[in-house]
Design an enzyme around this catalytic site. Structure first.
Site, mmCIF file in Angstrom:
data_model
loop_
_atom_site.group_PDB
_atom_site.id
_atom_site.type_symbol
_atom_site.label_atom_id
_atom_site.label_comp_id
_atom_site.label_asym_id
_atom_site.label_seq_id
_atom_site.Cartn_x
_atom_site.Cartn_y
_atom_site.Cartn_z
ATOM 1 N N HIS A 1 72.609 57.911 68.204
ATOM 2 C CA HIS A 1 72.625 58.598 69.316
ATOM 3 C C HIS A 1 72.090 58.306 70.655
ATOM 4 O O HIS A 1 70.962 58.940 70.914
ATOM 5 C CB HIS A 1 72.420 60.015 68.929
ATOM 6 C CG HIS A 1 71.040 60.469 67.976
ATOM 7 N ND1 HIS A 1 70.004 59.962 68.529
ATOM 8 C CD2 HIS A 1 71.010 61.343 66.934
ATOM 9 C CE1 HIS A 1 69.001 60.345 67.513
ATOM 10 N NE2 HIS A 1 69.807 61.161 66.807
ATOM 11 N N ASP B 1 76.970 62.946 65.125
ATOM 12 C CA ASP B 1 75.870 63.689 64.769
ATOM 13 C C ASP B 1 76.329 65.428 64.572
ATOM 14 O O ASP B 1 75.378 66.014 64.946
ATOM 15 C CB ASP B 1 74.835 63.552 66.087
ATOM 16 C CG ASP B 1 73.690 64.047 65.533
ATOM 17 O OD1 ASP B 1 73.000 64.204 64.547
ATOM 18 O OD2 ASP B 1 72.563 64.010 66.441
ATOM 19 N N PRO C 1 67.982 72.352 67.100
ATOM 20 C CA PRO C 1 68.943 71.463 67.909
ATOM 21 C C PRO C 1 69.762 70.888 66.982
ATOM 22 O O PRO C 1 69.746 70.572 65.941
ATOM 23 C CB PRO C 1 67.940 70.567 68.161
ATOM 24 C CG PRO C 1 66.914 70.110 66.881
ATOM 25 C CD PRO C 1 66.826 71.663 66.431
HETATM 26 C C1 NCD Z 1 69.778 67.267 63.515
HETATM 27 C C2 NCD Z 1 69.907 68.047 62.544
HETATM 28 O O1 NCD Z 1 70.287 69.064 62.975
HETATM 29 O O2 NCD Z 1 69.801 67.817 61.461
HETATM 30 N N1 NCD Z 1 69.666 67.682 64.888
HETATM 31 C C3 NCD Z 1 70.211 67.137 66.322
HETATM 32 O O3 NCD Z 1 70.080 67.936 67.162
HETATM 33 N N2 NCD Z 1 70.964 65.836 66.138
HETATM 34 C C4 NCD Z 1 68.468 66.308 63.496
HETATM 35 C C5 NCD Z 1 68.020 65.609 64.508
HETATM 36 O O4 NCD Z 1 68.464 64.590 64.616
HETATM 37 O O5 NCD Z 1 66.846 65.956 65.085
HETATM 38 ZN ZN ZN Z 2 71.361 63.671 63.271
HETATM 39 ZN ZN ZN Z 3 68.818 62.332 65.311
#
Ligand code: NCD
Ligand code: ZN
Ligand code: ZN
Ligand code: ZN
Length: 390
Positions: A192, A265, A283
């Site tokens: 990402h 993601d 998140p």
């Molecule tokens: C990911 C998760 O929810 O597993 N969240 C995200 O915002 N990408 C974990 C992470 O990469 O911080």
């Molecule tokens: Zn992730």
């Molecule tokens: Zn991540």
């Protein structure tokens, strides 16, 4: 059976290098069953399931469970990502070789949601990976620079009262790991990518022959920190939404190959973990069923990529990076095909409640988007057709 494909685009099945399926541990938000359905409906024939489950996927028992469950569901190949370290704290390397040689044949190891902040640990992981011919996927965050940080550090965050998450927290660790990968003659994959400066670092590293690849998420191609004004945690994600000049640069970097591919993601979260104050909210955003549309909107409609290019960033490059011999390539006559059929002119309206995921945390709620997946075929079998499974 005949599939009518007039005016549509036939692509190799999509491959997602970065999916959170939440099994085991958070089956209230997503399971391998529901996540596989979301993947098939989104045009995917293979996904890499991230390791930050509960318990963490840091041993052969768990990765074999995830692999087997994916095969039982049978809608998409679920390739488990192994954790680089034992447990979430990441002080000790996991047995990468045991996972690589298990029935799950783990090909990608990640610290996503975990932490390989320790440079010596990362160096040893990269050296180990070279011997095993696997790839280390770096979460691209220096956690010691993001303590308590909640949004892209800049004018807007300061004005709105968010604490900052500087671009340097990403760029510094990506630069460090590019240098370590070069030292270890290892393959590094950067998760990402969210800033223009990271694209600079990648260009520099690639020009010097570093074996580094990188992904960008659909949300970092489209959404910006302009969304912070609502304080709606649906917009909270790691890494944070950046500025408009970042999205512009990420699109250009994806078009010119500085960034290799798109990865979702896909991060399902329960209502109680999102529908709360910003600082407490988890998140992450859903992504599997909207990725093709966001790529259509940001890359095809803008003229940055043609459909040949879409095949490259959604299928061919991720299959190569993830070492999947049976995905992302042309098929021989008579060979069972992994294919995705797309109607490029059709549009649809996103409704989180109607997505196949248990969670509904889409940042695209109510948006009308172009590009509709009309059929997905896994080894010649229809896994999704006109928005329905099977
Ligand atoms: C990911 C998760 O929810 O597993 N969240 C995200 O915002 N990408 C974990 C992470 O990469 O911080
Ligand atoms: Zn992730
Ligand atoms: Zn991540
Ligand atoms: Zn980390």
């Amino acid at each position: 059976e005949v599939i009518e494909a007039n005016g549509q685009v036939l692509l190799p099945g999509f491959v997602d290098l970065h999916t959170h399926l939440r099994e085991p541990g958070r089956e209230d938000t997503e399971t391998i069953d529901t996540g596989s359905a979301a993947a098939a409906l989104g045009g995917y024939t293979a996904v890499f399931a991230m390791a930050n489950t509960d318990p963490v996927a840091d041993n052969a028992v768990i990765v074999e469970h995830v692999w087997r469950r994916g095969q039982e569901v049978g809608l998409v190949d679920v390739h488990p990502v192994g954790a680089v370290t034992v447990g979430l704290k990441g002080e000790k390397l996991a047995e990468l070789g045991t996972m690589a040689n298990s029935q799950a044949r783990v090909k990608v190891f990640s610290d996503d949601g975990l932490c390989v902040a320790d440079p010596l640990l990362m160096r040893r992981a990269l050296e180990y990976s070279t011997a095993l011919d696997v790839v280390i996927a770096q979460h691209a965050e220096e956690p010691r620079l993001t303590v308590g940080a909640q949004a892209h550090e800049g004018e807007r965050a300061a004005r709105l009262g968010y604490t900052g998450w500087p671009a340097a927290a990403e760029e510094s660790i990506v630069a460090r790991d590019c240098l370590l990968a070069r030292h270890a003659k290892a393959r590094l994959h950067v998760c990402h990518v969210s800033t223009s400066g990271t694209a600079d670092v990648l260009r520099w590293a690639k020009d010097r022959g570093t074996k580094v690849s990188a992904e960008v998420t659909p949300h970092h191609l489209l959404l910006t920190d302009e969304r912070l004004g609502t304080y709606d945690p649906v917009n909270k994600v790691n890494p944070p939404l950046r500025t408009q000049s970042d999205t512009a640069r990420l699109r250009a970097a994806l078009a010119d190959g500085t960034i290799d591919c798109v990865a979702t993601d896909h991060a399902p979260h329960a209502v109680q973990d999102k529908d709360t104050e910003w600082s407490a909210a988890r998140p992450g955003m859903l992504g599997l069923q909207t990725a093709l549309s966001i790529v259509t909107e940001t890359m095809v409609r803008t003229g940055l990529l043609d459909w040949r290019g879409v095949a490259r960033v959604l299928s061919e490059r991720p299959a190569e990076i993830g070492n999947l011999a049976d995905q992302g390539r042309p098929i021989a006559v008579g060979e069972p095909a992994n294919l995705t059929l797309v109607d490029p002119d059709a549009e649809w309206t996103v409704r989180g409640a109607e997505l196949a995921s248990i969670a509904a945390n889409t940042p695209y709620e109510g948006m009308r988007l172009p590009g509709v997946v009309t059929a997905t075929l896994l080894r010649g079998r229809i896994t999704a057709r006109d928005g329905k499974i099977g």
